[in-house]
Design a protein around this motif. Structure first.
Motif, mmCIF file in Angstrom:
data_model
loop_
_atom_site.group_PDB
_atom_site.id
_atom_site.type_symbol
_atom_site.label_atom_id
_atom_site.label_comp_id
_atom_site.label_asym_id
_atom_site.label_seq_id
_atom_site.Cartn_x
_atom_site.Cartn_y
_atom_site.Cartn_z
ATOM 1 N N GLN A 1 0.867 -1.178 0.000
ATOM 2 C CA GLN A 1 0.000 0.000 0.000
ATOM 3 C C GLN A 1 0.896 1.218 0.000
ATOM 4 O O GLN A 1 1.843 1.301 0.784
ATOM 5 C CB GLN A 1 -0.892 -0.004 1.232
ATOM 6 C CG GLN A 1 -1.823 1.171 1.298
ATOM 7 C CD GLN A 1 -2.702 1.146 2.530
ATOM 8 O OE1 GLN A 1 -2.580 0.293 3.390
ATOM 9 N NE2 GLN A 1 -3.602 2.102 2.610
ATOM 10 N N HIS B 1 -3.621 5.573 -6.424
ATOM 11 C CA HIS B 1 -3.487 5.789 -7.863
ATOM 12 C C HIS B 1 -4.712 6.574 -8.342
ATOM 13 O O HIS B 1 -5.778 6.471 -7.737
ATOM 14 C CB HIS B 1 -3.398 4.419 -8.560
ATOM 15 C CG HIS B 1 -2.989 4.500 -9.980
ATOM 16 N ND1 HIS B 1 -3.839 4.201 -11.017
ATOM 17 C CD2 HIS B 1 -1.810 4.852 -10.561
ATOM 18 C CE1 HIS B 1 -3.198 4.358 -12.176
ATOM 19 N NE2 HIS B 1 -1.978 4.756 -11.923
ATOM 20 N N ASN C 1 -5.393 1.445 -4.276
ATOM 21 C CA ASN C 1 -4.195 1.727 -3.470
ATOM 22 C C ASN C 1 -3.389 0.461 -3.211
ATOM 23 O O ASN C 1 -2.639 0.392 -2.254
ATOM 24 C CB ASN C 1 -4.588 2.402 -2.150
ATOM 25 C CG ASN C 1 -3.430 3.181 -1.561
ATOM 26 O OD1 ASN C 1 -2.409 3.378 -2.206
ATOM 27 N ND2 ASN C 1 -3.584 3.601 -0.329
ATOM 28 N N ARG C 2 -3.576 -0.567 -4.039
ATOM 29 C CA ARG C 2 -2.822 -1.821 -3.923
ATOM 30 C C ARG C 2 -1.890 -1.933 -5.122
ATOM 31 O O ARG C 2 -2.323 -1.805 -6.261
ATOM 32 C CB ARG C 2 -3.773 -3.019 -3.894
ATOM 33 C CG ARG C 2 -4.650 -3.044 -2.668
ATOM 34 C CD ARG C 2 -5.763 -4.074 -2.774
ATOM 35 N NE ARG C 2 -5.297 -5.396 -3.124
ATOM 36 C CZ ARG C 2 -4.911 -6.314 -2.235
ATOM 37 N NH1 ARG C 2 -4.947 -6.043 -0.962
ATOM 38 N NH2 ARG C 2 -4.494 -7.502 -2.631
ATOM 39 N N TRP C 3 -0.611 -2.147 -4.850
ATOM 40 C CA TRP C 3 0.411 -2.224 -5.890
ATOM 41 C C TRP C 3 1.209 -3.506 -5.722
ATOM 42 O O TRP C 3 1.549 -3.881 -4.602
ATOM 43 C CB TRP C 3 1.364 -1.041 -5.783
ATOM 44 C CG TRP C 3 0.728 0.287 -6.009
ATOM 45 C CD1 TRP C 3 0.034 1.018 -5.100
ATOM 46 C CD2 TRP C 3 0.720 1.035 -7.221
ATOM 47 N NE1 TRP C 3 -0.386 2.191 -5.666
ATOM 48 C CE2 TRP C 3 0.018 2.225 -6.962
ATOM 49 C CE3 TRP C 3 1.259 0.817 -8.487
ATOM 50 C CZ2 TRP C 3 -0.169 3.198 -7.947
ATOM 51 C CZ3 TRP C 3 1.074 1.787 -9.449
ATOM 52 C CH2 TRP C 3 0.360 2.960 -9.179
ATOM 53 N N LYS C 4 1.534 -4.173 -6.816
ATOM 54 C CA LYS C 4 2.353 -5.383 -6.787
ATOM 55 C C LYS C 4 3.755 -5.037 -7.272
ATOM 56 O O LYS C 4 3.907 -4.378 -8.303
ATOM 57 C CB LYS C 4 1.741 -6.454 -7.690
ATOM 58 C CG LYS C 4 2.451 -7.779 -7.632
ATOM 59 C CD LYS C 4 1.693 -8.808 -8.418
ATOM 60 C CE LYS C 4 2.316 -10.170 -8.239
ATOM 61 N NZ LYS C 4 1.541 -11.195 -8.945
ATOM 62 N N ILE D 1 6.390 -1.088 -9.949
ATOM 63 C CA ILE D 1 5.176 -1.558 -9.292
ATOM 64 C C ILE D 1 4.016 -1.462 -10.270
ATOM 65 O O ILE D 1 4.007 -0.612 -11.162
ATOM 66 C CB ILE D 1 4.874 -0.752 -8.003
ATOM 67 C CG1 ILE D 1 4.835 0.743 -8.272
ATOM 68 C CG2 ILE D 1 5.882 -1.078 -6.921
ATOM 69 C CD1 ILE D 1 4.483 1.595 -7.058
ATOM 70 N N LYS D 2 3.046 -2.380 -10.116
ATOM 71 C CA LYS D 2 1.899 -2.424 -11.019
ATOM 72 C C LYS D 2 0.628 -2.237 -10.210
ATOM 73 O O LYS D 2 0.422 -2.916 -9.197
ATOM 74 C CB LYS D 2 1.861 -3.758 -11.762
ATOM 75 C CG LYS D 2 0.734 -3.862 -12.769
ATOM 76 C CD LYS D 2 0.894 -5.023 -13.710
ATOM 77 C CE LYS D 2 0.510 -6.314 -13.054
ATOM 78 N NZ LYS D 2 0.398 -7.418 -14.007
ATOM 79 N N CYS D 3 -0.222 -1.306 -10.643
ATOM 80 C CA CYS D 3 -1.495 -1.043 -9.984
ATOM 81 C C CYS D 3 -2.386 -2.270 -10.125
ATOM 82 O O CYS D 3 -2.520 -2.822 -11.221
ATOM 83 C CB CYS D 3 -2.168 0.184 -10.606
ATOM 84 S SG CYS D 3 -3.790 0.554 -9.918
ATOM 85 N N GLN D 4 -3.004 -2.703 -9.030
ATOM 86 C CA GLN D 4 -3.875 -3.874 -9.066
ATOM 87 C C GLN D 4 -5.261 -3.542 -9.602
ATOM 88 O O GLN D 4 -6.038 -4.444 -9.887
ATOM 89 C CB GLN D 4 -3.992 -4.467 -7.655
ATOM 90 C CG GLN D 4 -2.669 -4.995 -7.119
ATOM 91 C CD GLN D 4 -2.159 -6.180 -7.901
ATOM 92 O OE1 GLN D 4 -2.661 -7.293 -7.752
ATOM 93 N NE2 GLN D 4 -1.180 -5.948 -8.757
ATOM 94 N N ASP E 1 -3.837 -2.073 -13.871
ATOM 95 C CA ASP E 1 -2.641 -2.715 -14.440
ATOM 96 C C ASP E 1 -1.622 -1.732 -15.018
ATOM 97 O O ASP E 1 -0.763 -2.121 -15.795
ATOM 98 C CB ASP E 1 -3.002 -3.748 -15.509
ATOM 99 C CG ASP E 1 -3.583 -5.013 -14.898
ATOM 100 O OD1 ASP E 1 -3.323 -5.268 -13.709
ATOM 101 O OD2 ASP E 1 -4.286 -5.743 -15.611
ATOM 102 N N SER F 1 1.756 0.295 -14.850
ATOM 103 C CA SER F 1 2.989 0.075 -14.094
ATOM 104 C C SER F 1 3.826 1.353 -14.059
ATOM 105 O O SER F 1 3.815 2.138 -15.002
ATOM 106 C CB SER F 1 3.798 -1.082 -14.680
ATOM 107 O OG SER F 1 4.290 -0.757 -15.945
#
Length: 67
Positions: A13, A18, A23-26, A36-39, A42, A44
């Motif tokens: 987080q 975004h 507010n979750r990023w991988k 990082i990629k926005c969940q 998508d 990045s």
């Protein structure tokens, strides 16, 4: 200050969400820069590691490989 522990494929987080509202990023790449990629949408983003550690709030999910 406690060093934040994060690894590849963790979901984190960030302090600010975004523009899509998520507010979750991988974390999909690590090195001097972190991608990082926005969940939600998508999208990045690649940011320097120093900036990433300042803007990261917490780790939401650890990847199975890093446990």
């Amino acid at each position: 200050m406690v060093d934040k522990q994060f690894g590849l494929n963790d979901v984190v987080q960030m302090k600010k969400p975004h523009p899509c509202g998520e507010n979750r990023w991988k974390i999909i790449r690590m090195g001097m820069d972190i991608r990082i990629k926005c969940q939600g949408c998508d999208h990045s983003v690649m940011i320097p590691r120093r900036e990433f550690t300042k803007k990261m709030k917490k780790v939401l999910e650890k990847s199975e490989k890093n446990s």
